[in-house]
Design an enzyme around this catalytic site. Sequence first.
Site, PDB file in Angstrom:
ATOM      1  N   GLU A  40       0.883  -1.011  -0.418  1.00  0.00           N
ATOM      2  CA  GLU A  40      -0.165  -0.373  -0.110  1.00  0.00           C
ATOM      3  C   GLU A  40       1.350   1.493  -0.129  1.00  0.00           C
ATOM      4  OE1 GLU A  40      -2.434   0.849   3.013  1.00  0.00           O
ATOM      5  OE2 GLU A  40      -3.436  -1.210   3.137  1.00  0.00           O
ATOM      6  N   GLU A  78     -13.673   5.115  -0.532  1.00  0.00           N
ATOM      7  CA  GLU A  78     -14.424   3.915   0.002  1.00  0.00           C
ATOM      8  C   GLU A  78     -15.249   5.182   0.520  1.00  0.00           C
ATOM      9  OE1 GLU A  78     -12.555   0.667   0.672  1.00  0.00           O
ATOM     10  OE2 GLU A  78     -10.826   1.636   0.497  1.00  0.00           O
ATOM     11  N   LYS A 129     -15.190   4.067   5.201  1.00  0.00           N
ATOM     12  CA  LYS A 129     -14.137   3.989   6.072  1.00  0.00           C
ATOM     13  C   LYS A 129     -14.625   4.871   7.245  1.00  0.00           C
ATOM     14  CE  LYS A 129     -10.451   2.756   4.949  1.00  0.00           C
ATOM     15  NZ  LYS A 129      -8.699   2.477   4.043  1.00  0.00           N
ATOM     16  N   GLU A 170      -9.418   9.460   4.981  1.00  0.00           N
ATOM     17  CA  GLU A 170      -9.678   7.627   4.780  1.00  0.00           C
ATOM     18  C   GLU A 170     -10.428   7.274   4.042  1.00  0.00           C
ATOM     19  OE1 GLU A 170      -7.938   5.359   6.321  1.00  0.00           O
ATOM     20  OE2 GLU A 170      -6.479   6.548   6.939  1.00  0.00           O
TER      21      GLU A 170
END
Length: 467
Positions: free
Chosen positions: A276, A330, A333, A339
Amino acid sequence: MVRVNASCSRQTSAHQPSSIKAKGLSNCQSYRHSQSFIGVNYGQIANNLPAPEVSAKLLQSTTIGKVRIYGADPAIIKSLANTGIGIVIGTANSDIPILASDQNAAKQWVNTNVLPYYPASNIILITVGNEVLTSGDQGLVSQLVPAIRNVQTALSSVSLGGKVKVSTVNSMAVLSRSDPPSSGSFNPGLQNTLNQLLAFLKDNKSPFAVNPYPFFAYQSDPRPETLAFCLFQPNSGRVDSGNGKLYTNMFDAQVDAVHSALSAMKYDDIEIVVAETGWPSSGDSHEVGPSVENAKAYNGNLITHLRSLVGTPLMPGKSVDTYIFALYDENLKSGPGSERAFGLFKTDLTMSYDVGLAKSSQLKPPPTSPVTPAPSTTWCIPKAGVSDAQLQANIDYACSQGLDCRPIQPGGVCFDPNTLQSHAAYVMNLYYQTFGRNQWNCDFSQTATLTSQNPSYNACNYIGGST
């Protein structure tokens, strides 16, 4: 580790001027095929994601060669069948106790999540748990390697032992020291488990997977020079006090710190995979660093850096397999706003920002020799009074980014006058013109300036200027 398209060539010269350190320079700037070292994380903590088959078509339209998912979603795995895209699947941390204690459970996991899809779906790696070693759960830590071994045994029992690798993903917090990179070392409290893990990885030719995030490094040191260092933008670089090597970006520094930690434990032959890394395009008002501009700069420059095949100072000449976080934003999250904003693409399949991943993107290559370009009103040159050391650093940085620096090598049309000032001016301008003519591309730690006076001379034409 790196498989290069046959149409891409790396070039080095046997004769380098004093102002250029030998580097592998890439002439491959037009990307029609997937690249094995560029991957993406396909997170699913959202309620508005496109169907897996739609996402599979999106991925096929890009040069992304590998995809990592955080579980083993059968719909996603099936959607990637016959695409050639490498797939990394994972077990949850909560699966580790049963996988460690029961070989039959590990075999059942493989029978359920790998066998029905392989080899049509190109599963290449199973990650057992995510950031377990730094979770603080000592019970889980002690069961990690037994779980990994059982999954490996299960794969071997169905003749996939050498085809699908097994590993785990680690945060940078497994290191107790990372600066300078040559001093990189693992947390002594993890020594016992790491010895077992690294022995397993070496024996099975599996990678050590880690999650370096220059974004978080910048948040802890939010100075302009740190931002440039983290975004792969022109900067004076940082010299490793341990070995004298020059670092021009945080990504290389973090990866090499991991390499040094592995070397200190005599496991320097284990492949490193970046599981990542990424940069958010937005965040909460109090967060430092998230923006579309910064996200585009980080991910775009990272991709350019990987494609250059320059490698890192301690691992030159190859590109580490790197999975960018993430394919989509997303929206479910938790945590700060950043985030939920790491996506390269929006869920309507449009790009959050363009980093040159589309196969249809045709990036113009830097010319192999100076040519008469389209007229432009600005060129990037060094400011007056810049030190030789800084000029050298600017040359090293620009020539490490896949640009063609042969014109300033002996025999090149811009070699004379053979001075750092003249050579730096040529390559700094080449960098500025190649990477978008943005003001931040003519910064070089505040040692550069824009001019409307064409610096071309004799047969040495500066890219971007009219003659």
